[in-house]
Design a protein around this motif. Structure first.
Motif, mmCIF file in Angstrom:
data_model
loop_
_atom_site.group_PDB
_atom_site.id
_atom_site.type_symbol
_atom_site.label_atom_id
_atom_site.label_comp_id
_atom_site.label_asym_id
_atom_site.label_seq_id
_atom_site.Cartn_x
_atom_site.Cartn_y
_atom_site.Cartn_z
ATOM 1 N N PRO A 130 18.488 -13.053 14.528
ATOM 2 C CA PRO A 130 19.738 -13.825 14.433
ATOM 3 C C PRO A 130 20.562 -13.841 15.714
ATOM 4 O O PRO A 130 21.155 -14.867 16.062
ATOM 5 C CB PRO A 130 20.484 -13.108 13.300
ATOM 6 C CG PRO A 130 19.413 -12.463 12.479
ATOM 7 C CD PRO A 130 18.366 -12.045 13.465
ATOM 8 N N ASP A 131 20.615 -12.711 16.435
ATOM 9 C CA ASP A 131 21.432 -12.657 17.654
ATOM 10 C C ASP A 131 20.931 -13.644 18.704
ATOM 11 O O ASP A 131 21.727 -14.312 19.389
ATOM 12 C CB ASP A 131 21.427 -11.242 18.234
ATOM 13 C CG ASP A 131 22.182 -10.254 17.347
ATOM 14 O OD1 ASP A 131 22.996 -10.727 16.516
ATOM 15 O OD2 ASP A 131 21.949 -9.041 17.462
ATOM 16 N N ILE A 132 19.602 -13.737 18.857
ATOM 17 C CA ILE A 132 19.045 -14.680 19.834
ATOM 18 C C ILE A 132 19.286 -16.114 19.370
ATOM 19 O O ILE A 132 19.627 -16.990 20.175
ATOM 20 C CB ILE A 132 17.539 -14.426 20.036
ATOM 21 C CG1 ILE A 132 17.317 -13.057 20.674
ATOM 22 C CG2 ILE A 132 16.920 -15.530 20.885
ATOM 23 C CD1 ILE A 132 15.866 -12.716 20.911
ATOM 24 N N ALA A 133 19.120 -16.365 18.080
ATOM 25 C CA ALA A 133 19.377 -17.707 17.545
ATOM 26 C C ALA A 133 20.826 -18.113 17.789
ATOM 27 O O ALA A 133 21.110 -19.259 18.147
ATOM 28 C CB ALA A 133 19.060 -17.744 16.059
ATOM 29 N N ASP A 134 21.753 -17.168 17.614
ATOM 30 C CA ASP A 134 23.176 -17.462 17.871
ATOM 31 C C ASP A 134 23.425 -17.690 19.352
ATOM 32 O O ASP A 134 24.179 -18.595 19.737
ATOM 33 C CB ASP A 134 24.044 -16.300 17.367
ATOM 34 C CG ASP A 134 24.044 -16.192 15.848
ATOM 35 O OD1 ASP A 134 23.781 -17.216 15.176
ATOM 36 O OD2 ASP A 134 24.291 -15.086 15.334
ATOM 37 N N ALA A 135 22.784 -16.874 20.204
ATOM 38 C CA ALA A 135 22.987 -17.015 21.654
ATOM 39 C C ALA A 135 22.452 -18.356 22.145
ATOM 40 O O ALA A 135 23.043 -18.969 23.053
ATOM 41 C CB ALA A 135 22.287 -15.872 22.383
ATOM 42 N N LEU A 136 21.369 -18.841 21.539
ATOM 43 C CA LEU A 136 20.794 -20.128 21.925
ATOM 44 C C LEU A 136 21.482 -21.304 21.244
ATOM 45 O O LEU A 136 21.130 -22.465 21.505
ATOM 46 C CB LEU A 136 19.296 -20.153 21.590
ATOM 47 C CG LEU A 136 18.413 -19.184 22.380
ATOM 48 C CD1 LEU A 136 16.985 -19.218 21.857
ATOM 49 C CD2 LEU A 136 18.439 -19.499 23.868
ATOM 50 N N ARG A 137 22.443 -20.994 20.374
ATOM 51 C CA ARG A 137 23.179 -22.025 19.626
ATOM 52 C C ARG A 137 22.232 -22.939 18.840
ATOM 53 O O ARG A 137 22.377 -24.165 18.824
ATOM 54 C CB ARG A 137 24.057 -22.849 20.563
ATOM 55 C CG ARG A 137 25.128 -22.040 21.282
ATOM 56 C CD ARG A 137 25.993 -22.911 22.178
ATOM 57 N NE ARG A 137 26.987 -22.134 22.874
ATOM 58 C CZ ARG A 137 28.183 -21.795 22.387
ATOM 59 N NH1 ARG A 137 28.502 -22.180 21.145
ATOM 60 N NH2 ARG A 137 29.040 -21.095 23.087
ATOM 61 N N LEU A 138 21.248 -22.327 18.226
ATOM 62 C CA LEU A 138 20.316 -23.095 17.424
ATOM 63 C C LEU A 138 20.991 -23.568 16.147
ATOM 64 O O LEU A 138 21.857 -22.887 15.599
ATOM 65 C CB LEU A 138 19.093 -22.239 17.063
ATOM 66 C CG LEU A 138 18.187 -21.818 18.230
ATOM 67 C CD1 LEU A 138 17.078 -20.906 17.721
ATOM 68 C CD2 LEU A 138 17.584 -23.042 18.911
ATOM 69 N N PRO A 139 20.627 -24.751 15.662
ATOM 70 C CA PRO A 139 21.189 -25.221 14.389
ATOM 71 C C PRO A 139 20.792 -24.276 13.260
ATOM 72 O O PRO A 139 19.826 -23.525 13.356
ATOM 73 C CB PRO A 139 20.567 -26.610 14.210
ATOM 74 C CG PRO A 139 19.369 -26.627 15.095
ATOM 75 C CD PRO A 139 19.677 -25.724 16.239
ATOM 76 N N ALA A 140 21.542 -24.346 12.175
ATOM 77 C CA ALA A 140 21.363 -23.397 11.074
ATOM 78 C C ALA A 140 19.941 -23.402 10.535
ATOM 79 O O ALA A 140 19.390 -22.346 10.211
ATOM 80 C CB ALA A 140 22.364 -23.716 9.956
ATOM 81 N N PHE A 141 19.318 -24.574 10.455
ATOM 82 C CA PHE A 141 17.991 -24.636 9.848
ATOM 83 C C PHE A 141 16.897 -24.052 10.744
ATOM 84 O O PHE A 141 15.747 -23.897 10.300
ATOM 85 C CB PHE A 141 17.634 -26.070 9.451
ATOM 86 C CG PHE A 141 17.441 -27.011 10.612
ATOM 87 C CD1 PHE A 141 16.196 -27.205 11.156
ATOM 88 C CD2 PHE A 141 18.525 -27.714 11.140
ATOM 89 C CE1 PHE A 141 16.010 -28.079 12.215
ATOM 90 C CE2 PHE A 141 18.352 -28.591 12.199
ATOM 91 C CZ PHE A 141 17.095 -28.770 12.738
ATOM 92 N N LEU A 142 17.236 -23.688 11.998
ATOM 93 C CA LEU A 142 16.255 -23.084 12.903
ATOM 94 C C LEU A 142 16.523 -21.597 13.148
ATOM 95 O O LEU A 142 15.956 -21.014 14.068
ATOM 96 C CB LEU A 142 16.240 -23.823 14.244
ATOM 97 C CG LEU A 142 15.694 -25.249 14.229
ATOM 98 C CD1 LEU A 142 15.745 -25.863 15.618
ATOM 99 C CD2 LEU A 142 14.263 -25.291 13.699
ATOM 100 N N HIS A 143 17.399 -20.986 12.358
ATOM 101 C CA HIS A 143 17.715 -19.579 12.584
ATOM 102 C C HIS A 143 16.530 -18.665 12.281
ATOM 103 O O HIS A 143 16.467 -17.564 12.803
ATOM 104 C CB HIS A 143 18.949 -19.170 11.770
ATOM 105 C CG HIS A 143 20.209 -19.275 12.563
ATOM 106 N ND1 HIS A 143 21.064 -18.221 12.759
ATOM 107 C CD2 HIS A 143 20.752 -20.320 13.251
ATOM 108 C CE1 HIS A 143 22.082 -18.601 13.509
ATOM 109 N NE2 HIS A 143 21.912 -19.878 13.819
ATOM 110 N N SER A 144 15.608 -19.086 11.427
ATOM 111 C CA SER A 144 14.329 -18.388 11.330
ATOM 112 C C SER A 144 13.466 -18.944 12.458
ATOM 113 O O SER A 144 12.704 -19.899 12.282
ATOM 114 C CB SER A 144 13.668 -18.635 9.964
ATOM 115 O OG SER A 144 14.381 -17.983 8.944
#
Length: 249
Positions: A130-144
């Motif tokens: 999750p931390d990397i997904a947040d840092a990359l500002r990925l949309p919610a559906f790509l958090h996995s």
């Protein structure tokens, strides 16, 4: 010593589907106990399709492993046929080599073996950070995040196997297409929906739990349809596969 194993594609598919129904009902019961009656005993995890290293996980892994074995048997048979055709072609210049796709069967066997391994050990979940997904500002559906390389691999696979799929008999093409649609929709598309729900709410809610159950059931049904398609293909290709068992010390 000879061992004989008789398989009916339809009966096997029905039996395995009953297993999926069982795990579906037990998972629904687990979620009702959790969210309605606040019953959260540890033993219930063994029947929850959204958890790892439990009965549904091993059930799915065994089905994937059996598909890998069937694919390996087909690959071996196709390779033997190709070698025989090449021998005939060398003896008679007019004899064509008709089948060139045994490597595709072989790689399918390897892929399903890897899927069985991953089903048990959940290697792909290493990419859920999750931390990397947040840092990359990925949309919610790509958090996995594993769905990103997963989607790329699916696209590459479809491109590589398109001609192979077209070469298959019509009935087999239908079974394989249906199986792929079920499995990929569950593994990727519903995983994205689950990620979206997790970001907006969390995983501790009945909506996510229901989505997770549907996701896992679609994956298992996709494997059953694929297994059925393989057995029907084998039945129409050659009714018997010889199994040699060698016991060593």
């Amino acid at each position: 010593m000879q061992l004989y194993l008789t398989l009916s594609p339809l009966k096997l598919a029905k039996g395995l589907t009953l297993g999926v129904v069982f795990f579906t009902l037990t998972s629904i019961g687990v979620q009702i106990g959790k969210f309605v009656f606040n019953y959260r005993e540890d033993w219930t995890v063994m029947f929850n399709v959204d958890r790892e290293m439990n009965l549904p996980t091993f059930y799915s892994a065994l089905m994937l492993g059996f598909c890998a074995w069937l694919l390996s048997a087909i690959a071996s048979g196709k390779q033997a046929e190709l070698e025989k055709q090449k021998t005939l072609s060398d003896a008679n210049d007019d004899a064509p080599v008709k089948y060139r796709y045994f490597q595709q069967w072989k790689w399918l066997s390897i892929i399903f073996g890897l899927l069985a391994f991953d089903e048990v050990f959940m290697i792909h979940e290493i990419l859920i950070i999750p931390d990397i997904a947040d840092a990359l500002r990925l949309p919610a559906f790509l958090h996995s995040m594993w769905v990103i390389p997963g989607t790329i691999l699916v696209v590459i696979f479809l491109r590589k196997y398109w001609n192979f799929w077209l070469y298959l008999p019509q009935k087999t093409r239908y079974h394989f297409a249906l199986a792929a649609s079920l499995y990929i929709s569950g593994a990727l598309l519903l995983e994205m929906v689950g990620s979206y729900i997790t970001v907006l709410e969390n995983q501790q809610n009945p909506i996510y739990a229901g989505m997770a159950i549907i996701e896992e059931i679609m994956e298992m049904m996709g494997v059953i349809v694929f297994m059925y398609g393989l057995l029907v293909y084998i039945r129409e290709w050659q009714q018997k596969i010889n199994i040699e068992i060698k016991i060593i010390i």
